[in-house]
Design an enzyme around this catalytic site. Structure first.
Site, PDB file in Angstrom:
ATOM      1  N   ARG A 131      10.801 -19.262  31.619  1.00 54.40           N
ATOM      2  CA  ARG A 131       9.870 -18.733  32.634  1.00 54.40           C
ATOM      3  C   ARG A 131       9.464 -17.304  32.299  1.00 54.40           C
ATOM      4  NH1 ARG A 131      11.299 -15.389  36.865  1.00 54.40           N
ATOM      5  NH2 ARG A 131      10.091 -15.505  38.806  1.00 54.40           N
ATOM      6  N   ARG A 137      20.879 -31.720  19.423  1.00 54.21           N
ATOM      7  CA  ARG A 137      21.448 -31.320  18.133  1.00 54.21           C
ATOM      8  C   ARG A 137      20.636 -32.151  17.141  1.00 54.21           C
ATOM      9  NH1 ARG A 137      25.342 -27.526  19.751  1.00 54.21           N
ATOM     10  NH2 ARG A 137      26.494 -28.267  21.554  1.00 54.21           N
ATOM     11  N   GLY A 177      24.345 -21.791  16.155  1.00 57.93           N
ATOM     12  CA  GLY A 177      23.829 -22.878  15.322  1.00 57.93           C
ATOM     13  C   GLY A 177      22.307 -22.856  15.287  1.00 57.93           C
ATOM     14  N   ASP A 219      29.255 -20.294  24.984  1.00 55.95           N
ATOM     15  CA  ASP A 219      30.332 -19.871  24.085  1.00 55.95           C
ATOM     16  C   ASP A 219      30.378 -18.364  23.849  1.00 55.95           C
ATOM     17  OD1 ASP A 219      31.235 -22.450  23.777  1.00 55.95           O
ATOM     18  OD2 ASP A 219      30.086 -22.823  21.954  1.00 55.95           O
ATOM     19  N   ARG A 242      54.084 -27.030  39.645  1.00 58.59           N
ATOM     20  CA  ARG A 242      53.791 -27.572  38.318  1.00 58.59           C
ATOM     21  C   ARG A 242      53.127 -26.519  37.440  1.00 58.59           C
ATOM     22  NH1 ARG A 242      50.822 -33.074  40.411  1.00 58.59           N
ATOM     23  NH2 ARG A 242      52.649 -34.424  40.402  1.00 58.59           N
ATOM     24  N   GLY A 261      44.286 -15.265  36.308  1.00 58.92           N
ATOM     25  CA  GLY A 261      45.699 -14.865  36.297  1.00 58.92           C
ATOM     26  C   GLY A 261      46.573 -15.822  35.498  1.00 58.92           C
ATOM     27  N   GLU A 294      49.097 -17.304  32.837  1.00 56.20           N
ATOM     28  CA  GLU A 294      50.279 -16.737  32.183  1.00 56.20           C
ATOM     29  C   GLU A 294      50.119 -16.781  30.667  1.00 56.20           C
ATOM     30  OE1 GLU A 294      50.455 -18.849  34.756  1.00 56.20           O
ATOM     31  OE2 GLU A 294      51.368 -17.539  36.264  1.00 56.20           O
ATOM     32  N   GLU A 331      39.075 -25.638  24.044  1.00 57.68           N
ATOM     33  CA  GLU A 331      39.136 -27.006  23.499  1.00 57.68           C
ATOM     34  C   GLU A 331      39.438 -27.021  21.993  1.00 57.68           C
ATOM     35  OE1 GLU A 331      34.302 -27.428  23.573  1.00 57.68           O
ATOM     36  OE2 GLU A 331      35.420 -29.237  23.213  1.00 57.68           O
ATOM     37  N   ARG A 359      28.787 -26.464  31.454  1.00 59.78           N
ATOM     38  CA  ARG A 359      27.489 -26.181  30.821  1.00 59.78           C
ATOM     39  C   ARG A 359      26.324 -26.269  31.790  1.00 59.78           C
ATOM     40  NH1 ARG A 359      27.373 -28.517  24.878  1.00 59.78           N
ATOM     41  NH2 ARG A 359      25.838 -29.966  25.660  1.00 59.78           N
TER      42      ARG A 359
HETATM   43  O1  F6P Z   1      27.430 -25.272  23.985  1.00 59.34           O
HETATM   44  C1  F6P Z   1      28.598 -24.957  23.306  1.00 59.34           C
HETATM   45  C2  F6P Z   1      29.582 -26.058  23.430  1.00 59.34           C
HETATM   46  O2  F6P Z   1      29.759 -26.235  24.783  1.00 59.34           O
HETATM   47  C3  F6P Z   1      30.941 -25.895  22.781  1.00 59.34           C
HETATM   48  O3  F6P Z   1      31.848 -25.091  23.442  1.00 59.34           O
HETATM   49  C4  F6P Z   1      31.363 -27.333  22.724  1.00 59.34           C
HETATM   50  O4  F6P Z   1      32.393 -27.572  21.877  1.00 59.34           O
HETATM   51  C5  F6P Z   1      30.110 -27.994  22.296  1.00 59.34           C
HETATM   52  O5  F6P Z   1      29.078 -27.225  22.881  1.00 59.34           O
HETATM   53  C6  F6P Z   1      29.973 -29.418  22.638  1.00 59.34           C
HETATM   54  O6  F6P Z   1      28.645 -29.797  22.444  1.00 59.34           O
HETATM   55  P1  F6P Z   1      28.063 -31.251  22.340  1.00 59.34           P
HETATM   56  O7  F6P Z   1      29.033 -32.183  22.940  1.00 59.34           O
HETATM   57  O8  F6P Z   1      26.795 -31.157  23.054  1.00 59.34           O
HETATM   58  O9  F6P Z   1      27.909 -31.488  20.874  1.00 59.34           O
END
Ligand code: F6P
Length: 320
Positions: free
Chosen positions: A21, A72, A104, A128, A163, A186, A188, A223, A253
Site C-alpha cells: 500500500r 517459493r 532468500g 525471521d 510441567r 521469562g 528458563e 524449529e 506467520r
Molecule cells: O518465513 C520464514 C519461515 O517462517 C521460517 O522460519 C520457516 O522455517 C520457513 O519460513 C517455513 O517456510 P515454508 O514452510 O513456507 O517453506
C-alpha cells in the site's frame, strides 16, 4: 523513472500488505505507474501482474499475508527462470522493482540484478528477522507478539500442572524470534540453531529449578535446533519431570500486523521509492540504530546478521 514493479516473495510476513500500500501510494504521488507481480518470482517468470493504484490498495493496511500472493519458486533458481524474469521486466519497461521479502528473496533479487537493467530495491519483510542491514524486518514484531501471547497461555497450564513445556517457535536457520520470545516470556532456557545444544545443561537447569521450588518451566526452542519431540522425551527421562511439547507453527506467520510492523512498512516504503526516484538501485532499505537507511544489496546477501547472544544470557539471569 516511469514504471515501478512490486513483488512479495518467500514466506509471507504480517505488514507486507502495508508495504504494498505504502509503495503504491508514494510512487503514485510521484506520478509513477505501479505493477504488482503475483505469486512472487513466478509472476515475473510468467509475466503475471496487475496494476496497483491508490484505490486498489485501500483497506489492506491491517491485513496479514500478501494480496499479491507469494511462493517459493524453484524455477527462479535456474538461469532460464532469471532470463524469463528479466525479459518480463524489459517487456513491461519496469524501471524499478521493489522486492518485499527476506534473505532468500534478496539472493534472488541479486541474481536478477546481474541480468536486468531494472533498478532493484529490497524491503526486508520476514518473521525471521535475519536480514543483514536492518535491525528489524517488517513482520518480526507481529510474530514475536503472537508467540508471546500463545506462550503466556501455555505458562498458565504449565503452572497448574507443574510441567515443563518446550515451546517451538519458527526459525529454520536462525534464532532471532526464539531469543526475543524466550526473553519476553521469562523462559528458563532458550535454544537457537546458532548455539550447539548441551542436553546435560538443560537437565541441570531443570533439576536446579526444582530444588529452588520451581515446579514448572518454559523452554523456547527455534524449529531449527533439531528434534524437539526427542528432546522432550530425554528431559522427562533424565529429570523425572513431566514435559510437553507445543509447536506454535504457522499462526506465527499470519495475523494483523502490529503498529510497529505497519510503521516500518511505511518508513521502508518511503525510503525505497525515494531511492528509485533518485535512480539508485541494488540496495536494501532498513532500520540502523533507530534511523532509516540503506545498504548495498550484495553486501546484505553475503553477510550473516549476528545474533545477540547476550539475550540468551540475560534470559537465564532473569528467570532464576
Ligand atoms: O518465513 C520464514 C519461515 O517462517 C521460517 O522460519 C520457516 O522455517 C520457513 O519460513 C517455513 O517456510 P515454508 O514452510 O513456507 O517453506
Amino acid at each position: 523513472m516511469k514504471n515501478i514493479g512490486i513483488v512479495t516473495s518467500g514466506g509471507d510476513a504480517p505488514g507486507m500488505n502495508a508495504a504494498i500500500r505504502a509503495v503504491t501510494r508514494i510512487a503514485h504521488s510521484m506520478d509513477f505507474r505501479v505493477h504488482g507481480f503475483e505469486r512472487g518470482w513466478e509472476g515475473l517468470i510468467t509475466n503475471t501482474f496487475r496494476p496497483l493504484t491508490p484505490r486498489s490498495v485501500g483497506g489492506i493496511i491491517q491485513l496479514g499475508g500478501t494480496i499479491l500472493l507469494t511462493s517459493r519458486c524453484p524455477e527462479f533458481e535456474t538461469k532460464e527462470g532469471v532470463r524469463k524474469a528479466s525479459e518480463t521486466l524489459a517487456t513491461n519497461k519496469i524501471d524499478g522493482l521493489v522486492v518485499i521479502g527476506g534473505n532468500g528473496s534478496f539472493k534472488g533479487a541479486l541474481e536478477l540484478s546481474k541480468h536486468a537493467d531494472t533498478l532493484i530495491i529490497g524491503i526486508p519483510a520476514s518473521i525471521d528477522n535475519d536480514v543483514f542491514g536492518t535491525d528489524e524486518t517488517i513482520g518480526f514484531d507481529t510474530a514475536v507478539n503472537t508467540a508471546v501471547t500463545e506462550t503466556d497461555k501455555i505458562r498458565d497450564t504449565a503452572l497448574s500442572h507443574e510441567r515443563v513445556f518446550i515451546v517451538e517457535v519458527m526459525g529454520r536457520t536462525r534464532g532471532f524470534l526464539a531469543s526475543v520470545v524466550g526473553l519476553t516470556v521469562g523462559a528458563e532456557t532458550i535454544l537457537v540453531p546458532e548455539v550447539k545444544i548441551d542436553e546435560e545443561k538443560i537437565f541441570a537447569t531443570i533439576i536446579e529449578n526444582i530444588a529452588k521450588g520451581k515446579k514448572s518451566g518454559i523452554i523456547v526452542a527455534a524449529e531449527g535446533i533439531g528434534d524437539t519431540r526427542k528432546l522432550a522425551r530425554d528431559i522427562e527421562q533424565k529429570t523425572g519431570t513431566e514435559v510437553r511439547l507445543s509447536i506454535l507453527g504457522y499462526a506465527q506467520r499470519g495475523g494483523s500486523p502490529t503498529a510497529r510492523s505497519r510503521l516500518l512498512a511505511g518508513l521502508f516504503a518511503n525510503k525505497a521509492v525515494e531511492l528509485l526516484s533518485r535512480e539508485e538501485g541494488n540496495r536494501i532499505v532498513g532500520l540502523q540504530n533507530g534511523k532509516i537507511a540503506s545498504i548495498d544489496l550484495e553486501k546484505s546477501c553475503k553477510t550473516e546478521k549476528p545474533l545477540d547472544l547476550e539475550l540468551l544470557r540475560l534470559a537465564t539471569v532473569l528467570s532464576t
